[in-house]
Design an enzyme around this catalytic site. Structure first.
Site, PDB file in Angstrom:
ATOM      1  N   LYS A  14       0.841  -1.215   0.000  1.00 50.31           N
ATOM      2  CA  LYS A  14       0.000   0.000   0.000  1.00 50.31           C
ATOM      3  C   LYS A  14       0.862   1.246   0.000  1.00 50.31           C
ATOM      4  O   LYS A  14       2.033   1.237   0.399  1.00 50.31           O
ATOM      5  CB  LYS A  14      -0.941   0.019   1.208  1.00 50.31           C
ATOM      6  CG  LYS A  14      -0.275   0.048   2.597  1.00 50.31           C
ATOM      7  CD  LYS A  14       0.149   1.413   3.098  1.00 50.31           C
ATOM      8  CE  LYS A  14       0.876   1.324   4.431  1.00 50.31           C
ATOM      9  NZ  LYS A  14       1.660   2.500   4.783  1.00 50.31           N
ATOM     10  N   GLY A 102       9.565  -0.878   5.048  1.00 43.74           N
ATOM     11  CA  GLY A 102       9.687   0.178   4.045  1.00 43.74           C
ATOM     12  C   GLY A 102       8.557   1.188   4.028  1.00 43.74           C
ATOM     13  O   GLY A 102       8.562   2.108   3.211  1.00 43.74           O
ATOM     14  N   GLY A 103       7.540   1.031   4.882  1.00 45.81           N
ATOM     15  CA  GLY A 103       6.408   1.955   4.848  1.00 45.81           C
ATOM     16  C   GLY A 103       5.373   1.583   3.817  1.00 45.81           C
ATOM     17  O   GLY A 103       4.524   2.388   3.443  1.00 45.81           O
ATOM     18  N   MET A 104       5.417   0.311   3.358  1.00 44.72           N
ATOM     19  CA  MET A 104       4.433  -0.157   2.376  1.00 44.72           C
ATOM     20  C   MET A 104       3.591  -1.308   2.929  1.00 44.72           C
ATOM     21  O   MET A 104       2.923  -2.021   2.181  1.00 44.72           O
ATOM     22  CB  MET A 104       5.125  -0.585   1.080  1.00 44.72           C
ATOM     23  CG  MET A 104       5.845   0.574   0.399  1.00 44.72           C
ATOM     24  SD  MET A 104       6.350   0.159  -1.270  1.00 44.72           S
ATOM     25  CE  MET A 104       4.791   0.269  -2.156  1.00 44.72           C
ATOM     26  N   ALA A 105       3.623  -1.484   4.252  1.00 45.68           N
ATOM     27  CA  ALA A 105       2.803  -2.492   4.947  1.00 45.68           C
ATOM     28  C   ALA A 105       3.137  -3.914   4.523  1.00 45.68           C
ATOM     29  O   ALA A 105       2.250  -4.774   4.455  1.00 45.68           O
ATOM     30  CB  ALA A 105       1.313  -2.195   4.765  1.00 45.68           C
ATOM     31  N   GLY A 106       4.416  -4.187   4.270  1.00 45.89           N
ATOM     32  CA  GLY A 106       4.815  -5.536   3.854  1.00 45.89           C
ATOM     33  C   GLY A 106       4.560  -6.577   4.934  1.00 45.89           C
ATOM     34  O   GLY A 106       4.024  -7.653   4.651  1.00 45.89           O
ATOM     35  N   GLY A 107       4.912  -6.271   6.176  1.00 46.52           N
ATOM     36  CA  GLY A 107       4.664  -7.217   7.277  1.00 46.52           C
ATOM     37  C   GLY A 107       3.171  -7.398   7.504  1.00 46.52           C
ATOM     38  O   GLY A 107       2.697  -8.519   7.726  1.00 46.52           O
ATOM     39  N   SER A 108       2.427  -6.295   7.428  1.00 47.11           N
ATOM     40  CA  SER A 108       0.973  -6.359   7.592  1.00 47.11           C
ATOM     41  C   SER A 108       0.353  -7.206   6.483  1.00 47.11           C
ATOM     42  O   SER A 108      -0.559  -8.010   6.717  1.00 47.11           O
ATOM     43  CB  SER A 108       0.372  -4.952   7.532  1.00 47.11           C
ATOM     44  OG  SER A 108       0.909  -4.151   8.552  1.00 47.11           O
ATOM     45  N   ASP A 141      -2.494  -1.547  10.089  1.00 49.07           N
ATOM     46  CA  ASP A 141      -2.574  -1.588   8.623  1.00 49.07           C
ATOM     47  C   ASP A 141      -3.081  -2.929   8.086  1.00 49.07           C
ATOM     48  O   ASP A 141      -3.318  -3.062   6.886  1.00 49.07           O
ATOM     49  CB  ASP A 141      -1.178  -1.357   8.003  1.00 49.07           C
ATOM     50  CG  ASP A 141      -0.697   0.089   8.154  1.00 49.07           C
ATOM     51  OD1 ASP A 141      -1.514   0.964   8.491  1.00 49.07           O
ATOM     52  OD2 ASP A 141       0.500   0.318   7.909  1.00 49.07           O
TER      53      ASP A 141
HETATM   54  O1  C5P Z   1      -0.546  -1.028  14.733  1.00 48.28           O
HETATM   55  P1  C5P Z   1       0.898  -1.313  14.510  1.00 48.28           P
HETATM   56  O2  C5P Z   1       1.394  -2.458  15.347  1.00 48.28           O
HETATM   57  O3  C5P Z   1       1.268  -1.514  13.077  1.00 48.28           O
HETATM   58  O4  C5P Z   1       1.671  -0.032  14.985  1.00 48.28           O
HETATM   59  C1  C5P Z   1       3.062  -0.026  15.146  1.00 48.28           C
HETATM   60  C2  C5P Z   1       3.434   1.196  15.959  1.00 48.28           C
HETATM   61  O5  C5P Z   1       3.245   2.373  15.182  1.00 48.28           O
HETATM   62  C3  C5P Z   1       2.636   1.401  17.218  1.00 48.28           C
HETATM   63  O6  C5P Z   1       3.177   0.709  18.301  1.00 48.28           O
HETATM   64  C4  C5P Z   1       2.735   2.904  17.408  1.00 48.28           C
HETATM   65  O7  C5P Z   1       3.992   3.242  17.958  1.00 48.28           O
HETATM   66  C5  C5P Z   1       2.737   3.426  15.988  1.00 48.28           C
HETATM   67  N1  C5P Z   1       1.392   3.811  15.515  1.00 48.28           N
HETATM   68  C6  C5P Z   1       0.805   4.956  16.016  1.00 48.28           C
HETATM   69  N2  C5P Z   1      -0.445   5.320  15.589  1.00 48.28           N
HETATM   70  C7  C5P Z   1      -1.098   4.601  14.655  1.00 48.28           C
HETATM   71  C8  C5P Z   1      -0.521   3.428  14.114  1.00 48.28           C
HETATM   72  C9  C5P Z   1       0.746   3.069  14.567  1.00 48.28           C
HETATM   73  O8  C5P Z   1       1.387   5.638  16.864  1.00 48.28           O
HETATM   74  N3  C5P Z   1      -2.301   4.988  14.245  1.00 48.28           N
END
Ligand code: C5P
Length: 303
Positions: A14, A102-108, A141
């Site tokens: 994404k 990379g900011g493209m949600a690969g792990g997600s 994500d």
């Molecule tokens: O939800 P996820 O595990 O992908 O988020 C990773 C980290 O990114 C969170 O622990 C938080 O530090 C940050 N995050 C946030 N606000 C969001 C999504 C992610 O601060 N809406």
């Protein structure tokens, strides 16, 4: 699917065409107005019946992918199995094209793909709403990786409303190394510490541009509130952004929390030109020309 001992799911990366970030909440997350767009850059996750939960990975960045229970694909299998009251015995093989961290949600993406693959392998037929709940438990994500297309994410990004999107062409520049999403959000908090952070709201102009399929209109409205934070941690990304716009990209922005950068281009011909220029920039490790929108996680093989 009945009787399958091996299920493969394809899942997209994404880009966030609008990432409006609010102030930190008491739980540490940030409220977002997050317009997700799935792009045609895919990982594939294959779930195979096994005696234990194991993960393997292939692809150019495979050595950076954790193969233990911290991998969101493994966590997805564990959560789904626990809900179904069965053992999470499955081998998950990830064929990785999406940049790692990379900011493209690969792990997600791999979490959503593993969830769908295990659901089919174990013949659970879990209702869609329950799969989306598990996705939200896995990460902010992950629900979008399951759904794909284009959607507005609110809350911490997990509450999705589909939006219309025409076709767009993109080039992604993969950077050297990754960025930690929590570190980028912490940098955002530092940079906004002395300001009143507005409540994030979806931009009507951006949503109209997205629906219209007009790349000039979309280029004028792209915005990522995490970009200054990502650039504060990786200032050299400014060189990549400038090289892409210098080569004719209509707009350039950091993808999500970075460090991948995204270039909106007019067509496939312009994509090839911009990609060639970016390949010559030392801050760019590789380029990925692609299009949007792309479908969400989909079973592509079961046997
Ligand atoms: O939800 P996820 O595990 O992908 O988020 C990773 C980290 O990114 C969170 O622990 C938080 O530090 C940050 N995050 C946030 N606000 C969001 C999504 C992610 O601060 N809406």
């Amino acid at each position: 699917m009945t009787g399958a001992s091996c299920v493969t799911v394809r899942v997209p990366a994404k880009v966030n065409v609008q990432l409006a970030v609010g102030a930190a909440r008491p739980d540490g997350f940030h409220d977002l107005a997050n317009v997700f767009l799935a792009v045609s850059l895919f990982d594939e996750v294959t779930a195979t019946a096994a005696d234990a939960l194991t993960v393997s990975c292939e692809g150019p960045d495979a050595d950076q992918v954790p193969l233990d229970r911290t991998n969101l694909a493994a966590r997805a299998a564990e959560i789904l199995a626990a809900r179904a009251g069965i053992a999470p015995h499955v081998h998950l093989h990830i064929a990785k094209s999406i940049p790692v961290a990379g900011g493209m949600a690969g792990g997600s993406a791999d979490g959503a793909a593993a969830l769908l693959a295990c659901d089919a392998l174990w013949k659970l037929d879990t209702p869609r709403a329950e799969l989306l709940d598990i996705c939200a438990e896995l990460g902010s994500d992950v629900p979008f990786s399951l759904v794909g297309g284009a959607a507005l994410g609110t809350g911490r990004g997990e509450i999705l409303t589909p939006v219309d999107a025409g076709t767009f062409h993109w080039v992604f520049a993969v950077a050297h190394g990754g960025l930690s999403t929590p570190a980028v959000f912490r940098a955002f908090d530092r940079l906004t510490a002395d300001t009143v952070v507005p409540v994030p709201r979806a931009s009507p102009e951006l949503l109209a541009a997205l629906a219209s399929g007009d790349p000039d209109a979309l280029a004028a409205t792209l915005v990522n509130d995490l970009q200054p934070a990502a650039l504060s941690l990786r200032p050299e990304l400014a060189d990549t952004l400038a090289a892409g716009t210098g080569a004719g990209a209509l707009a350039a922005l950091v993808s999500g929390s970075g460090p991948t950068t995204a270039f909106l281009v007019r067509d496939a011909e312009s994509a090839a030109k911009v990609a060639a220029a970016l390949e010559a920039v030392p801050t760019c490790r590789a380029t990925r020309p692609t299009t949007s929108p792309a479908p969400g996680a989909t079973v592509v093989a079961a046997f």
